[in-house]
Write a protein that holds these residues in place. Structure first.
Motif, mmCIF file in Angstrom:
data_model
loop_
_atom_site.group_PDB
_atom_site.id
_atom_site.type_symbol
_atom_site.label_atom_id
_atom_site.label_comp_id
_atom_site.label_asym_id
_atom_site.label_seq_id
_atom_site.Cartn_x
_atom_site.Cartn_y
_atom_site.Cartn_z
ATOM 1 N N CYS A 34 0.846 -1.185 0.000
ATOM 2 C CA CYS A 34 0.000 0.000 0.000
ATOM 3 C C CYS A 34 0.889 1.246 0.000
ATOM 4 N N ASP A 43 -2.615 -8.708 -3.988
ATOM 5 C CA ASP A 43 -3.048 -7.769 -5.025
ATOM 6 C C ASP A 43 -4.491 -8.075 -5.433
ATOM 7 N N TYR A 45 -8.502 -7.785 -5.472
ATOM 8 C CA TYR A 45 -9.621 -7.426 -4.588
ATOM 9 C C TYR A 45 -9.147 -7.017 -3.197
ATOM 10 N N ILE A 48 -7.679 -3.545 -3.164
ATOM 11 C CA ILE A 48 -8.733 -2.534 -3.302
ATOM 12 C C ILE A 48 -9.494 -2.392 -1.990
ATOM 13 N N ARG A 49 -9.845 -3.510 -1.411
ATOM 14 C CA ARG A 49 -10.579 -3.486 -0.144
ATOM 15 C C ARG A 49 -9.767 -2.759 0.930
ATOM 16 N N PHE A 52 -9.733 1.121 0.317
ATOM 17 C CA PHE A 52 -10.968 1.862 0.553
ATOM 18 C C PHE A 52 -11.586 1.627 1.923
ATOM 19 N N ARG A 57 -10.648 8.286 0.302
ATOM 20 C CA ARG A 57 -10.501 8.368 -1.160
ATOM 21 C C ARG A 57 -9.416 9.385 -1.505
ATOM 22 N N PHE A 60 -6.022 7.829 -1.198
ATOM 23 C CA PHE A 60 -5.795 6.945 -2.332
ATOM 24 C C PHE A 60 -5.397 7.755 -3.563
ATOM 25 N N TYR A 64 -1.620 7.293 -5.137
ATOM 26 C CA TYR A 64 -1.553 6.546 -6.397
ATOM 27 C C TYR A 64 -1.657 7.440 -7.626
ATOM 28 N N ARG A 74 -12.492 1.088 -9.142
ATOM 29 C CA ARG A 74 -12.148 0.227 -8.015
ATOM 30 C C ARG A 74 -13.320 0.065 -7.055
ATOM 31 N N GLU A 75 -14.090 1.132 -6.857
ATOM 32 C CA GLU A 75 -15.284 1.011 -6.009
ATOM 33 C C GLU A 75 -16.286 0.041 -6.629
ATOM 34 N N LYS A 78 -14.981 -3.521 -6.105
ATOM 35 C CA LYS A 78 -15.197 -3.893 -4.709
ATOM 36 C C LYS A 78 -16.672 -4.240 -4.466
#
Length: 98
Positions: A34, A43, A45, A48-49, A52, A57, A60, A64, A74-75, A78
């Motif tokens: 991260c 890496d 899911y 991403i979980r 978030f 946000r 992030f 990134y 990504r939302e 998820k």
């Protein structure tokens, strides 16, 4: 029936069940560090979980160099995964493989 695509780094693997896709991402791909906090997670899911659920946000986007489209994609991933996945089954399969 919708197939679930891995899509990590151009991986074209696809699966009938979301659990198979998440297990594949966890077992077959490198871990992700991260950029916000340095935590290492599988890496896909789970990355991403983590991003978030653990960070805002805005964090992030800054870490990134992402835009609102990247956040939305990504939302959606998820949300789609979580609407179908049996995480207990995924964890059991991953722990059984160790």
């Amino acid at each position: 029936m919708t197939r679930w695509a891995c899509a990590i780094g151009g991986c074209d693997a696809s699966f009938e069940g979301v659990e198979d896709a998440v297990v594949h991402q966890t077992e077959r791909h490198e871990r992700h560090e991260c950029k916000v906090c340095g935590t290492v997670v599988p890496d896909g899911y789970f990355a991403i979980r983590h991003a978030f659920d653990e960070h805002t946000r805005a964090e992030f986007v800054r870490a990134y160099d992402a835009d609102s489209d990247a956040v939305r994609v990504r939302e959606e991933v998820k949300e789609d995964v979580e609407s179908e996945v049996d995480l207990e089954s995924v964890v059991e399969r991953i722990n059984g493989a160790v």
